[in-house]
Design a protein around this motif. Structure first.
Motif, PDB file in Angstrom:
ATOM      1  N   THR A  77       0.843  -1.198   0.000  1.00  0.00           N
ATOM      2  CA  THR A  77       0.000   0.000   0.000  1.00  0.00           C
ATOM      3  C   THR A  77       0.873   1.241   0.000  1.00  0.00           C
ATOM      4  O   THR A  77       1.853   1.322   0.745  1.00  0.00           O
ATOM      5  CB  THR A  77      -0.911   0.014   1.243  1.00  0.00           C
ATOM      6  OG1 THR A  77      -1.742  -1.162   1.238  1.00  0.00           O
ATOM      7  CG2 THR A  77      -1.785   1.252   1.283  1.00  0.00           C
ATOM      8  N   LEU A  78       0.507   2.208  -0.830  1.00  0.00           N
ATOM      9  CA  LEU A  78       1.194   3.499  -0.888  1.00  0.00           C
ATOM     10  C   LEU A  78       0.257   4.582  -0.380  1.00  0.00           C
ATOM     11  O   LEU A  78      -0.879   4.699  -0.831  1.00  0.00           O
ATOM     12  CB  LEU A  78       1.616   3.814  -2.329  1.00  0.00           C
ATOM     13  CG  LEU A  78       2.189   5.223  -2.589  1.00  0.00           C
ATOM     14  CD1 LEU A  78       3.490   5.434  -1.830  1.00  0.00           C
ATOM     15  CD2 LEU A  78       2.396   5.441  -4.086  1.00  0.00           C
ATOM     16  N   SER A  79       0.756   5.384   0.566  1.00  0.00           N
ATOM     17  CA  SER A  79       0.030   6.548   1.079  1.00  0.00           C
ATOM     18  C   SER A  79       0.844   7.784   0.725  1.00  0.00           C
ATOM     19  O   SER A  79       2.036   7.841   0.991  1.00  0.00           O
ATOM     20  CB  SER A  79      -0.131   6.431   2.596  1.00  0.00           C
ATOM     21  OG  SER A  79      -0.777   7.571   3.133  1.00  0.00           O
ATOM     22  N   TRP A  80       0.189   8.835   0.145  1.00  0.00           N
ATOM     23  CA  TRP A  80       1.019   9.858  -0.489  1.00  0.00           C
ATOM     24  C   TRP A  80       0.784  11.309  -0.094  1.00  0.00           C
ATOM     25  O   TRP A  80       1.408  12.201  -0.653  1.00  0.00           O
ATOM     26  CB  TRP A  80       0.906   9.746  -2.001  1.00  0.00           C
ATOM     27  CG  TRP A  80      -0.459   9.827  -2.594  1.00  0.00           C
ATOM     28  CD1 TRP A  80      -1.280  10.919  -2.654  1.00  0.00           C
ATOM     29  CD2 TRP A  80      -1.156   8.777  -3.265  1.00  0.00           C
ATOM     30  NE1 TRP A  80      -2.437  10.618  -3.308  1.00  0.00           N
ATOM     31  CE2 TRP A  80      -2.392   9.297  -3.709  1.00  0.00           C
ATOM     32  CE3 TRP A  80      -0.851   7.436  -3.560  1.00  0.00           C
ATOM     33  CZ2 TRP A  80      -3.321   8.535  -4.411  1.00  0.00           C
ATOM     34  CZ3 TRP A  80      -1.781   6.681  -4.252  1.00  0.00           C
ATOM     35  CH2 TRP A  80      -2.993   7.224  -4.659  1.00  0.00           C
ATOM     36  N   LEU A  81      -0.070  11.592   0.860  1.00  0.00           N
ATOM     37  CA  LEU A  81      -0.294  12.995   1.219  1.00  0.00           C
ATOM     38  C   LEU A  81      -0.280  13.117   2.742  1.00  0.00           C
ATOM     39  O   LEU A  81      -1.163  12.589   3.411  1.00  0.00           O
ATOM     40  CB  LEU A  81      -1.640  13.474   0.652  1.00  0.00           C
ATOM     41  CG  LEU A  81      -1.859  14.982   0.567  1.00  0.00           C
ATOM     42  CD1 LEU A  81      -0.891  15.612  -0.423  1.00  0.00           C
ATOM     43  CD2 LEU A  81      -3.299  15.296   0.156  1.00  0.00           C
ATOM     44  N   VAL A  96       3.633   0.281   5.424  1.00  0.00           N
ATOM     45  CA  VAL A  96       3.039   1.092   4.365  1.00  0.00           C
ATOM     46  C   VAL A  96       4.138   1.916   3.698  1.00  0.00           C
ATOM     47  O   VAL A  96       4.956   2.538   4.380  1.00  0.00           O
ATOM     48  CB  VAL A  96       1.954   2.030   4.937  1.00  0.00           C
ATOM     49  CG1 VAL A  96       1.439   2.987   3.874  1.00  0.00           C
ATOM     50  CG2 VAL A  96       0.813   1.208   5.535  1.00  0.00           C
ATOM     51  N   ASP A  97       4.152   1.927   2.366  1.00  0.00           N
ATOM     52  CA  ASP A  97       5.069   2.800   1.640  1.00  0.00           C
ATOM     53  C   ASP A  97       4.593   4.238   1.771  1.00  0.00           C
ATOM     54  O   ASP A  97       3.392   4.521   1.666  1.00  0.00           O
ATOM     55  CB  ASP A  97       5.116   2.431   0.163  1.00  0.00           C
ATOM     56  CG  ASP A  97       5.973   1.199  -0.112  1.00  0.00           C
ATOM     57  OD1 ASP A  97       6.066   0.328   0.790  1.00  0.00           O
ATOM     58  OD2 ASP A  97       6.525   1.106  -1.216  1.00  0.00           O
ATOM     59  N   VAL A  98       5.553   5.145   1.959  1.00  0.00           N
ATOM     60  CA  VAL A  98       5.219   6.550   2.155  1.00  0.00           C
ATOM     61  C   VAL A  98       5.674   7.345   0.938  1.00  0.00           C
ATOM     62  O   VAL A  98       6.845   7.304   0.551  1.00  0.00           O
ATOM     63  CB  VAL A  98       5.894   7.107   3.423  1.00  0.00           C
ATOM     64  CG1 VAL A  98       5.443   8.548   3.660  1.00  0.00           C
ATOM     65  CG2 VAL A  98       5.559   6.246   4.640  1.00  0.00           C
ATOM     66  N   GLY A  99       4.732   8.062   0.319  1.00  0.00           N
ATOM     67  CA  GLY A  99       5.080   8.958  -0.773  1.00  0.00           C
ATOM     68  C   GLY A  99       5.777  10.194  -0.226  1.00  0.00           C
ATOM     69  O   GLY A  99       5.317  10.783   0.753  1.00  0.00           O
ATOM     70  N   VAL A 100       6.870  10.601  -0.860  1.00  0.00           N
ATOM     71  CA  VAL A 100       7.675  11.712  -0.356  1.00  0.00           C
ATOM     72  C   VAL A 100       7.893  12.724  -1.480  1.00  0.00           C
ATOM     73  O   VAL A 100       8.354  12.361  -2.564  1.00  0.00           O
ATOM     74  CB  VAL A 100       9.039  11.229   0.173  1.00  0.00           C
ATOM     75  CG1 VAL A 100       9.837  12.397   0.738  1.00  0.00           C
ATOM     76  CG2 VAL A 100       8.858  10.154   1.234  1.00  0.00           C
ATOM     77  N   SER A 101       7.590  13.987  -1.176  1.00  0.00           N
ATOM     78  CA  SER A 101       7.723  15.048  -2.163  1.00  0.00           C
ATOM     79  C   SER A 101       8.667  16.165  -1.739  1.00  0.00           C
ATOM     80  O   SER A 101       9.039  16.992  -2.562  1.00  0.00           O
ATOM     81  CB  SER A 101       6.352  15.663  -2.457  1.00  0.00           C
ATOM     82  OG  SER A 101       5.486  14.727  -3.065  1.00  0.00           O
ATOM     83  N   THR A 102       9.037  16.226  -0.449  1.00  0.00           N
ATOM     84  CA  THR A 102       9.917  17.294   0.031  1.00  0.00           C
ATOM     85  C   THR A 102      10.970  16.715   0.970  1.00  0.00           C
ATOM     86  O   THR A 102      10.766  15.669   1.609  1.00  0.00           O
ATOM     87  CB  THR A 102       9.141  18.382   0.797  1.00  0.00           C
ATOM     88  OG1 THR A 102       8.796  17.893   2.100  1.00  0.00           O
ATOM     89  CG2 THR A 102       7.870  18.801   0.054  1.00  0.00           C
ATOM     90  N   THR A 103      12.079  17.435   1.077  1.00  0.00           N
ATOM     91  CA  THR A 103      13.123  17.009   2.021  1.00  0.00           C
ATOM     92  C   THR A 103      12.630  17.164   3.456  1.00  0.00           C
ATOM     93  O   THR A 103      13.034  16.405   4.339  1.00  0.00           O
ATOM     94  CB  THR A 103      14.405  17.819   1.814  1.00  0.00           C
ATOM     95  OG1 THR A 103      14.113  19.224   1.894  1.00  0.00           O
ATOM     96  CG2 THR A 103      15.031  17.512   0.468  1.00  0.00           C
ATOM     97  N   THR A 104      11.744  18.124   3.705  1.00  0.00           N
ATOM     98  CA  THR A 104      11.180  18.285   5.048  1.00  0.00           C
ATOM     99  C   THR A 104      10.477  17.011   5.487  1.00  0.00           C
ATOM    100  O   THR A 104      10.671  16.527   6.616  1.00  0.00           O
ATOM    101  CB  THR A 104      10.190  19.469   5.072  1.00  0.00           C
ATOM    102  OG1 THR A 104      10.872  20.667   4.713  1.00  0.00           O
ATOM    103  CG2 THR A 104       9.565  19.632   6.455  1.00  0.00           C
ATOM    104  N   HIS A 105       9.661  16.460   4.607  1.00  0.00           N
ATOM    105  CA  HIS A 105       8.990  15.196   4.922  1.00  0.00           C
ATOM    106  C   HIS A 105       9.996  14.064   5.061  1.00  0.00           C
ATOM    107  O   HIS A 105       9.878  13.213   5.953  1.00  0.00           O
ATOM    108  CB  HIS A 105       7.962  14.857   3.836  1.00  0.00           C
ATOM    109  CG  HIS A 105       6.751  15.723   3.855  1.00  0.00           C
ATOM    110  ND1 HIS A 105       6.730  16.978   3.313  1.00  0.00           N
ATOM    111  CD2 HIS A 105       5.497  15.503   4.342  1.00  0.00           C
ATOM    112  CE1 HIS A 105       5.521  17.508   3.472  1.00  0.00           C
ATOM    113  NE2 HIS A 105       4.755  16.631   4.086  1.00  0.00           N
TER     114      HIS A 105
END
Length: 393
Positions: A77-81, A96-105
């Motif tokens: 499962t991917l969770s992205w927000l 759970v796979d974590v969607g990552v969009s920023t270095t902060t996250h």
């Protein structure tokens, strides 16, 4: 207590749609079950999709991902927000796979991984032109560099690189090739930084069905999973998808009125002739947009009849003309029929007709998309899942 309306969800249609898309793409599929499975029920939809061959599940939030795990669903499962202060430890512990969009996250995820004592599995998202989530410009090389550093140190495992398309549902869009090229360049940058993602994915429902270059290792299907053509009436053709939800109710009041009778608030509709009005216990709190006034129709008594006057919070009125209508008559708001002839869980008949309005028509009447209509079907509308099994995936 009986519900005043019922959404009948055919899980057999969900399964058929997975197999239909898989036959086109010849890739692994992610069943997107965010927003409670587009209003269909995330857990039963997830189980049906997995049984039919989907390999992944996709959700927006940590709460949605953990609800699937709480139901015993262990599939990838991917969770992205997420907020930067989200409970990443719970996601990591749940696998759970974590969607990552920023270095902060990413920094916050690594901190959580250290607390848990196991690496976090992440999928890095690049912005290829949608201008929402995802790293773009100089942020992308920075994100992949940090991800590689943390991977070497044992804080994360980078499983995937992915993005989302802006207008794949517009046939011949000039933006699609540009987004694909941007994605391929981002993938090159990630690999140059030392990352070796096992999972590369870009295609949504529309792209999965029509744009082979977008398919890569995995296609994420949302609207197509629920049987709605992502291209609408102006698309490239019929894909054989089966709509899974039928929204039904019954007539709860009938009155014969003379010409000149105002209907609902305003009134903005006044009868031009003697007619029969049928009251339905569904309104905008249940998912019928007010914006459909003067355009929407329902299936009642073997024909399409118009909703007239303003849609209220809890109810709306149908002008039946001279048609014979009685209290208790079944109504299809949008279809198709389940076609099995049995009564639903809440006593609302599940028979109907293929000429019933579709969710795509309701979206057009409301000036929106089918996603909004499906996810807007309210919580007080009962759900009846056909072909549901009792088990876990």
């Amino acid at each position: 207590m009986s519900a005043l309306a019922e959404a009948v969800v055919d899980l057999g249609a969900i399964a058929d749609n997975v197999r239909t898309v898989a036959a086109v793409t010849d890739t692994a599929l992610m069943a997107v079950v965010k927003a409670d499975g587009f209003g269909h029920g995330a857990v039963p939809v997830a189980r049906a999709a997995l049984d039919a061959g989907a390999r992944w599940l996709g959700v927006t939030s940590a709460a949605e991902a953990l609800a699937l795990r709480g139901a015993g669903i262990t599939a990838p499962t991917l969770s992205w927000l997420h907020r930067p202060d989200d409970d990443f430890a719970a996601l990591i512990s749940a696998g759970v796979d974590v969607g990552v969009s920023t270095t902060t996250h990413l920094h916050a995820i690594v901190d959580a991984a250290h607390q848990v004592g196991v690496p976090a599995t992440v999928q890095l998202k690049v912005d290829t032109g949608l201008s929402r989530n995802g790293a773009s410009g100089d942020d992308w090389p920075d994100l992949v560099a940090w991800a590689r550093k943390y991977e070497v140190e044992g804080g994360v495992q980078v499983r995937g690189v992915w993005s989302h398309l802006a207008d794949a549902d517009t046939p011949g869009s000039p933006g699609l090739p540009h987004q694909v090229a941007t994605f391929e360049e981002a993938l090159r940058v990630a690999r140059h930084a030392g990352l070796s993602p096992d999972l590369v994915h870009l295609a949504n429902s529309a792209a999965a069905l029509s744009a082979p270059r977008t398919r890569f290792d995995l296609c994420r299907i949302g609207l197509a999973l629920y049987g709605v053509d992502p291209f609408g009436a102006d698309g490239p053709g019929e894909f054989g998808l089966r709509p899974a939800m039928t929204l039904r109710t019954t007539v709860i009041n009938v009155k014969r009125v003379p010409a000149g009778t105002g209907v609902s608030y305003g009134p903005e509709y006044v009868t031009a002739r003697p007619t029969t009005l049928a009251l339905l216990p569904l309104g905008y709190a249940d998912g019928l947009p007010r914006a459909t006034e003067g355009r929407a129709e329902v299936w009642l008594g073997g024909r399409r009849l118009p909703i007239v006057g303003r849609v209220a919070m809890d109810q709306c009125v149908v002008d039946a003309g001279a048609a014979p209508v009685a209290i208790g008559d079944p109504v299809v708001v949008f279809g198709p029929s389940t076609g099995d002839g049995r009564a639903g869980r809440h006593g609302i008949a599940t028979t109907g007709d293929p000429a019933a309005p579709t969710v795509t028509e309701w979206a057009r009447w409301a000036g929106t998309n089918p996603h909004e209509i499906l996810t807007g079907v309210g919580a007080r509308v009962g759900r009846d899942h056909l072909h549901e099994r009792a088990g876990n995936s």
